[in-house]
Design a protein around this motif. Structure first.
Motif, PDB file in Angstrom:
ATOM      1  N   LEU A 195      84.038  48.351   2.146  1.00  0.00           N
ATOM      2  CA  LEU A 195      83.855  48.173   3.578  1.00  0.00           C
ATOM      3  C   LEU A 195      83.041  49.370   4.042  1.00  0.00           C
ATOM      4  O   LEU A 195      83.462  50.514   3.860  1.00  0.00           O
ATOM      5  N   VAL A 196      81.852  49.123   4.619  1.00  0.00           N
ATOM      6  CA  VAL A 196      80.866  50.187   4.818  1.00  0.00           C
ATOM      7  C   VAL A 196      80.426  50.292   6.272  1.00  0.00           C
ATOM      8  O   VAL A 196      80.184  49.277   6.937  1.00  0.00           O
ATOM      9  N   GLU A 197      80.327  51.541   6.748  1.00  0.00           N
ATOM     10  CA  GLU A 197      79.730  51.841   8.046  1.00  0.00           C
ATOM     11  C   GLU A 197      78.441  52.604   7.787  1.00  0.00           C
ATOM     12  O   GLU A 197      78.449  53.672   7.187  1.00  0.00           O
ATOM     13  N   SER A 198      77.315  52.060   8.226  1.00  0.00           N
ATOM     14  CA  SER A 198      76.020  52.695   7.986  1.00  0.00           C
ATOM     15  C   SER A 198      75.151  52.526   9.224  1.00  0.00           C
ATOM     16  O   SER A 198      74.758  51.402   9.566  1.00  0.00           O
ATOM     17  N   GLY A 199      74.855  53.635   9.908  1.00  0.00           N
ATOM     18  CA  GLY A 199      74.026  53.554  11.100  1.00  0.00           C
ATOM     19  C   GLY A 199      74.705  52.719  12.168  1.00  0.00           C
ATOM     20  O   GLY A 199      75.788  53.041  12.645  1.00  0.00           O
ATOM     21  N   ASP A 200      74.075  51.600  12.547  1.00  0.00           N
ATOM     22  CA  ASP A 200      74.651  50.723  13.566  1.00  0.00           C
ATOM     23  C   ASP A 200      75.201  49.442  12.947  1.00  0.00           C
ATOM     24  O   ASP A 200      75.278  48.407  13.617  1.00  0.00           O
ATOM     25  N   GLU A 201      75.598  49.515  11.680  1.00  0.00           N
ATOM     26  CA  GLU A 201      76.100  48.337  10.974  1.00  0.00           C
ATOM     27  C   GLU A 201      77.450  48.604  10.326  1.00  0.00           C
ATOM     28  O   GLU A 201      77.705  49.719   9.843  1.00  0.00           O
ATOM     29  N   VAL A 202      78.298  47.602  10.312  1.00  0.00           N
ATOM     30  CA  VAL A 202      79.541  47.628   9.555  1.00  0.00           C
ATOM     31  C   VAL A 202      79.550  46.343   8.728  1.00  0.00           C
ATOM     32  O   VAL A 202      79.446  45.246   9.281  1.00  0.00           O
ATOM     33  N   PHE A 203      79.641  46.502   7.427  1.00  0.00           N
ATOM     34  CA  PHE A 203      79.545  45.331   6.568  1.00  0.00           C
ATOM     35  C   PHE A 203      80.436  45.481   5.341  1.00  0.00           C
ATOM     36  O   PHE A 203      80.930  46.571   5.037  1.00  0.00           O
ATOM     37  N   VAL A 204      80.629  44.363   4.656  1.00  0.00           N
ATOM     38  CA  VAL A 204      81.376  44.341   3.402  1.00  0.00           C
ATOM     39  C   VAL A 204      80.393  44.129   2.260  1.00  0.00           C
ATOM     40  O   VAL A 204      79.556  43.222   2.319  1.00  0.00           O
ATOM     41  N   ALA A 205      80.484  44.968   1.248  1.00  0.00           N
ATOM     42  CA  ALA A 205      79.681  44.820   0.034  1.00  0.00           C
ATOM     43  C   ALA A 205      80.570  44.206  -1.035  1.00  0.00           C
ATOM     44  O   ALA A 205      81.551  44.823  -1.464  1.00  0.00           O
ATOM     45  N   GLY A 206      80.257  42.995  -1.424  1.00  0.00           N
ATOM     46  CA  GLY A 206      81.095  42.287  -2.383  1.00  0.00           C
ATOM     47  C   GLY A 206      80.925  42.804  -3.796  1.00  0.00           C
ATOM     48  O   GLY A 206      80.088  43.676  -4.068  1.00  0.00           O
ATOM     49  N   PRO A 207      81.705  42.298  -4.736  1.00  0.00           N
ATOM     50  CA  PRO A 207      81.605  42.714  -6.143  1.00  0.00           C
ATOM     51  C   PRO A 207      80.276  42.257  -6.732  1.00  0.00           C
ATOM     52  O   PRO A 207      79.877  41.105  -6.567  1.00  0.00           O
ATOM     53  N   ASP A 208      79.590  43.166  -7.378  1.00  0.00           N
ATOM     54  CA  ASP A 208      78.255  42.878  -7.900  1.00  0.00           C
ATOM     55  C   ASP A 208      78.282  42.448  -9.359  1.00  0.00           C
ATOM     56  O   ASP A 208      79.161  42.850 -10.126  1.00  0.00           O
ATOM     57  N   THR A 209      77.258  41.669  -9.723  1.00  0.00           N
ATOM     58  CA  THR A 209      77.046  41.337 -11.134  1.00  0.00           C
ATOM     59  C   THR A 209      75.727  41.904 -11.637  1.00  0.00           C
ATOM     60  O   THR A 209      75.399  41.771 -12.815  1.00  0.00           O
ATOM     61  N   THR A 210      74.982  42.547 -10.737  1.00  0.00           N
ATOM     62  CA  THR A 210      73.737  43.193 -11.132  1.00  0.00           C
ATOM     63  C   THR A 210      73.502  44.381 -10.208  1.00  0.00           C
ATOM     64  O   THR A 210      74.197  44.550  -9.202  1.00  0.00           O
ATOM     65  N   ALA A 211      72.530  45.213 -10.555  1.00  0.00           N
ATOM     66  CA  ALA A 211      72.293  46.439  -9.789  1.00  0.00           C
ATOM     67  C   ALA A 211      71.586  46.146  -8.469  1.00  0.00           C
ATOM     68  O   ALA A 211      70.872  45.154  -8.328  1.00  0.00           O
ATOM     69  N   ARG A 250      79.652  55.905   5.586  1.00  0.00           N
ATOM     70  CA  ARG A 250      81.064  56.028   5.228  1.00  0.00           C
ATOM     71  C   ARG A 250      81.552  54.696   4.662  1.00  0.00           C
ATOM     72  O   ARG A 250      81.042  53.639   5.046  1.00  0.00           O
ATOM     73  N   GLY A 251      82.526  54.773   3.786  1.00  0.00           N
ATOM     74  CA  GLY A 251      83.035  53.541   3.214  1.00  0.00           C
ATOM     75  C   GLY A 251      84.468  53.642   2.748  1.00  0.00           C
ATOM     76  O   GLY A 251      84.995  54.732   2.525  1.00  0.00           O
ATOM     77  N   VAL A 252      85.092  52.482   2.632  1.00  0.00           N
ATOM     78  CA  VAL A 252      86.395  52.335   1.992  1.00  0.00           C
ATOM     79  C   VAL A 252      86.172  51.480   0.758  1.00  0.00           C
ATOM     80  O   VAL A 252      85.616  50.379   0.866  1.00  0.00           O
ATOM     81  N   ARG A 253      86.566  51.988  -0.376  1.00  0.00           N
ATOM     82  CA  ARG A 253      86.402  51.233  -1.625  1.00  0.00           C
ATOM     83  C   ARG A 253      87.745  50.663  -2.055  1.00  0.00           C
ATOM     84  O   ARG A 253      88.725  51.390  -2.211  1.00  0.00           O
ATOM     85  N   PHE A 254      87.759  49.350  -2.221  1.00  0.00           N
ATOM     86  CA  PHE A 254      88.956  48.668  -2.710  1.00  0.00           C
ATOM     87  C   PHE A 254      88.894  48.590  -4.230  1.00  0.00           C
ATOM     88  O   PHE A 254      87.885  48.168  -4.802  1.00  0.00           O
TER      89      PHE A 254
END
Length: 222
Positions: free
Chosen positions: A20-36, A48-52
């Motif tokens: 869960l990420v706060e960056s500039g004027d955005e708050v978003f969720v970055a899902g689990p990745d399968t590639t870079a 800033r972020g919270v990593r689950f």
């Protein structure tokens, strides 16, 4: 919790986590990745972020991690009007990401999924071996694992093994030794996963990792 104020582009490789990420004027969720994917912090912006940990995001986000795989989703798109209001509170300083997690946390982690994750993280060489001695049927457990983590046990096994190789990169004299220490069948096996997960050749990727580790060690010793 994590913060990043760096300006250099970063290559983010799969690790099985959701953020869960706060960056500039955005708050978003970055899902689990399968590639870079490449992340570059804008000048003057602190991220800033919270990593689950793997398998632990669903109790807060309210949906399966498989629905977020390889995606970046704004909070307003994820939770509708409530998500938009929460994002505004975070961006104006009225709430933090940790507050959101505390407010929305519900339920407990799936015990059997957590156990399967621990077995795979612990160095299991095959998913079939890690699945032994569970009371739940294999098909159902695989389905619950995918829902919680974002992809199935076989993909997660490859991801956690690649992360193990990254952690050992500073101690191995060459790629063949690194592959053996991380649990790969051979160097070619490591190279294939590196091309898929990091998007570059293994020699280039792990050389950069070693240089980064050396820089940190040198700075810490001052």
């Amino acid at each position: 919790m994590w913060e990043d104020a760096g300006k250099a582009p970063k290559r983010i490789v799969p690790d099985g986590c959701v953020d869960l990420v706060e960056s500039g004027d955005e708050v978003f969720v970055a899902g689990p990745d399968t590639t870079a994917w490449t992340w570059e912090t804008p000048p003057g912006v602190r991220v800033r972020g919270v990593r689950f940990a793997p398998g632990r995001a669903g109790g807060v986000l309210g949906l399966g991690a498989d629905e977020l795989r390889d995606q970046r989703v704004f909070l307003g798109d994820l939770w509708g009007r409530e998500g938009g209001l929460l994002a505004e509170r975070v961006l104006c300083g009225a709430a933090s990401l940790a507050d959101i997690v505390a407010e929305r946390r519900s339920g407990r982690a799936d015990r059997e999924v957590s156990e399967l994750i621990a077995r795979l993280d612990g160095g299991a060489t095959r998913v079939s071996a890690a699945l032994e001695r569970f009371t739940t049927g294999e098909r159902q457990l695989r389905r619950r694992f995918t829902l919680a983590v974002g992809y199935g046990p076989a993909t997660y096994l490859r991801v956690t093994r690649f992360q193990r190789a990254i952690g050992l990169a500073g101690t191995a004299p060459d790629l063949a030794s690194l592959a053996a220490s991380a649990g790969y069948a051979d160097q070619a096996h490591l190279s294939r996963d590196c091309r898929e997960f990091a998007g570059v050749q293994a020699r280039e990727f792990f050389r950069a990792k070693k240089c980064a580790m050396s820089t940190v060690d040198s700075y810490s010793a001052r």
